[in-house]
Design an enzyme around this catalytic site. Sequence first.
Site, short mmCIF file in Angstrom:
data_model
loop_
_atom_site.label_atom_id
_atom_site.label_comp_id
_atom_site.label_asym_id
_atom_site.label_seq_id
_atom_site.Cartn_x
_atom_site.Cartn_y
_atom_site.Cartn_z
CG ASP A 86 -44.92 1.72 31.81
OD1 ASP A 86 -45.94 1.57 32.50
OD2 ASP A 86 -44.00 0.88 31.75
NE ARG B 198 -39.01 3.42 38.05
CZ ARG B 198 -40.15 3.37 37.35
NH1 ARG B 198 -40.50 4.38 36.59
NH2 ARG B 198 -40.90 2.30 37.41
CB CYS C 15 -48.28 9.82 36.09
SG CYS C 15 -49.40 8.49 36.34
CG HIS D 32 -42.54 8.77 40.51
ND1 HIS D 32 -43.42 8.17 39.64
CD2 HIS D 32 -41.33 8.71 39.91
CE1 HIS D 32 -42.77 7.76 38.56
NE2 HIS D 32 -41.50 8.07 38.69
NE ARG E 18 -42.34 5.37 31.62
CZ ARG E 18 -43.06 6.21 32.34
NH1 ARG E 18 -43.09 6.09 33.65
NH2 ARG E 18 -43.76 7.17 31.75
CD GLU F 103 -46.75 14.10 36.92
OE1 GLU F 103 -47.26 15.13 37.35
OE2 GLU F 103 -46.81 13.01 37.53
CG ASP F 104 -43.29 9.45 35.15
OD1 ASP F 104 -43.30 10.21 36.14
OD2 ASP F 104 -43.89 8.37 35.11
C1 CIR Z 1 -43.85 3.03 35.73
O1 CIR Z 1 -43.57 2.18 36.57
O2 CIR Z 1 -43.00 3.78 35.24
C2 CIR Z 1 -45.29 3.15 35.27
N1 CIR Z 1 -45.88 1.87 35.27
C3 CIR Z 1 -46.05 4.07 36.20
C4 CIR Z 1 -45.55 5.48 36.17
C5 CIR Z 1 -46.34 6.36 37.04
N2 CIR Z 1 -45.87 7.69 36.97
C6 CIR Z 1 -46.21 8.63 37.84
O3 CIR Z 1 -46.92 8.38 38.79
N3 CIR Z 1 -45.71 9.87 37.64
#
Ligand code: CIR
Length: 263
Positions: free
Chosen positions: A68, A139, A256, A169, A93, A73-74
């Site tokens: 991922d 999260r 993201c 999110h 992650r 962005e995360d």
């Molecule tokens: C997740 O579930 O962490 C990733 N598959 C998707 C993350 C998406 N992040 C975001 O929209 N900021």
Amino acid sequence: MTILKNSHSFNKAMVRRPGKSLVNGITTAGLGQPDYHLACQQHERYIEMLHNCGLEITVLDTEEAFPDSVFIEDTAVLTPEFAVVCRPQPASRSGETESVSIRLGDFYSETHAIQDPGTIEGGDVMQIEDSFYIGISDRTNEAGADQFIRIIQDYGYKGFKIAFGDLLHLKTGISYLGENTVLTCTELAAESCFHRFEKILVNTSETYAANCIRVNETVIFPSGFPETRDMLTRRGFRVLETDMSEFRKLDGGLSCLSLRFFR
Ligand code: CIR
């Protein structure tokens, strides 16, 4: 340095190219496995759009160990003054932040990091001028949000926590477009902390389009959501569309795929 209160003026972005392991990313979407080659093409186009908006792009190497990691962005929240390295909640992650943190050292001398037991993901953090709205989600926990708020308060920013329902999110359901306007799903439109903003409501048939990004004078927007796009253009926003189909299959929104910042 004075706080840059305009939260959509950027001159830089950081992205990470998708790896082949992308197909094993976390998902609840039920839309099937993403096509790696198509995802790469869509990612290139995304980079090109940021570049055309005037941003200098730093492209991080793919990290196959982290499926991922394209959703960069995360991993951090960036302001003109400082960086906060996030602490993503899924075990798969948690290692993504290491290389991001190292690379941010090229741009920032003031970097903070969220510590255990806090978790926070950038997708849950929405900046509107001098305020940050932080979604408490599966999260992002209270401890992570509280640590984040303590950090930003030292720089004169304000922080507000928002508990919400059935979204991955916070920014899955709401985006700040500038001009005191939020594009929002109905659930978040009712939040009292957003009462002072103009609201553009996204129809439930186009919920995915609630996640888009204002970059300088442009709104970069996912293609395939004409009703919402037309609402934005009627309000005078300059909208450019890009196909997000392969990232959507992994619950990934348009925001993201990048960290946008001004340094
Ligand atoms: C997740 O579930 O962490 C990733 N598959 C998707 C993350 C998406 N992040 C975001 O929209 N900021």
